[in-house]
Each structure stands twice: as structure tokens, then as C-alpha cells.
Design a protein around this motif. Structure first.
Motif, mmCIF file in Angstrom:
data_model
loop_
_atom_site.group_PDB
_atom_site.id
_atom_site.type_symbol
_atom_site.label_atom_id
_atom_site.label_comp_id
_atom_site.label_asym_id
_atom_site.label_seq_id
_atom_site.Cartn_x
_atom_site.Cartn_y
_atom_site.Cartn_z
ATOM 1 N N UNK A 1 0.708 -1.229 -0.120
ATOM 2 C CA UNK A 1 -0.056 -0.025 -0.011
ATOM 3 C C UNK A 1 0.835 1.370 0.246
ATOM 4 N N UNK A 2 1.926 1.232 0.938
ATOM 5 C CA UNK A 2 2.877 2.318 0.629
ATOM 6 C C UNK A 2 3.424 2.698 -0.819
ATOM 7 N N UNK A 3 3.714 1.341 -1.458
ATOM 8 C CA UNK A 3 4.236 1.756 -2.889
ATOM 9 C C UNK A 3 3.289 2.122 -3.615
ATOM 10 N N UNK A 4 2.093 1.736 -3.249
ATOM 11 C CA UNK A 4 0.983 2.286 -4.263
ATOM 12 C C UNK A 4 0.821 3.765 -3.984
ATOM 13 N N UNK A 5 0.892 4.137 -2.698
ATOM 14 C CA UNK A 5 0.629 5.559 -2.497
ATOM 15 C C UNK A 5 1.616 6.265 -2.989
ATOM 16 N N UNK A 6 3.045 5.853 -2.953
ATOM 17 C CA UNK A 6 4.172 6.766 -3.509
ATOM 18 C C UNK A 6 3.822 6.731 -5.099
ATOM 19 N N UNK A 7 3.311 5.892 -5.745
ATOM 20 C CA UNK A 7 3.366 5.644 -7.168
ATOM 21 C C UNK A 7 2.114 6.842 -7.446
ATOM 22 N N UNK A 8 1.318 7.042 -6.687
ATOM 23 C CA UNK A 8 0.308 8.100 -6.813
ATOM 24 C C UNK A 8 0.711 9.417 -6.510
#
Length: 94
Positions: free
Chosen positions: A80-87
Motif C-alpha cells: 500500500x505504501x508503494x501504491x501511495x508513493x506511485x500516486x
């Protein structure tokens, strides 16, 4: 009818209180991240599983599962942290 002791399934191992607290903290972080990611996707008009997967950089089924899963899983916070960083979303305070 009960099974004889030698045929009983093994007892489920209990998690330690420390591990239980860690998982509870992870659940809170996961909820905050899911809310932030969902809000960002809504603001961008991204609604279909295919669009969500593309925005998060993972297969559609995996992306929607990650955002809708209720059960704690090892590594979900990092995903989830990686997904948030991608956004471009700043991770919520822990």
C-alpha cells in the motif's frame, strides 16, 4: 464423535501479545492508506479495476484485492505504501 488424541489436528499456534499489537498497528496504517489511495483515485476519476491496476502498477485483480481486503496479511502495508508513493500520496503518520 471425537477423534482419539493421536489423530487430532495440531493446535493452531497463538501469536504473542507483541505480534498482536504490531498487527493492530498495521491494520490502522492500512486503513489510512486505503482511504488516501481511494480518495486520490476518485479525484482522478479512476474507477474500473483495469484503470486502478494501471494506476498502481499491478494487475487489476491484485490491485482491487489489495484495496478491498479486510484481513491482515504480511507485506500489505509495504504494498500500500508503494501504491501511495506511485500516486504521489504522502504516507499517513503512523
Amino acid at each position: 464423535m471425537s477423534l482419539p488424541p493421536d489423530q487430532m489436528p495440531p493446535a493452531k499456534p497463538k501469536i504473542s501479545p507483541k505480534e498482536c499489537r504490531r498487527r493492530d498497528a498495521d491494520r490502522l496504517v492500512m486503513i489510512r492508506l486505503k482511504m488516501a489511495i481511494g480518495r486520490e483515485l476518485d479525484e482522478r476519476g479512476i474507477t474500473t479495476p483495469a484503470e486502478i491496476g494501471a494506476a498502481l502498477g499491478m494487475p487489476a485483480a491484485e490491485a482491487t484485492g489489495l484495496l478491498t481486503r479486510k484481513q491482515w496479511r504480511e507485506g500489505a502495508v509495504e504494498q500500500l505504501e508503494a501504491a501511495a508513493a506511485r500516486l504521489g500520496i504522502q504516507a499517513p503518520n503512523q
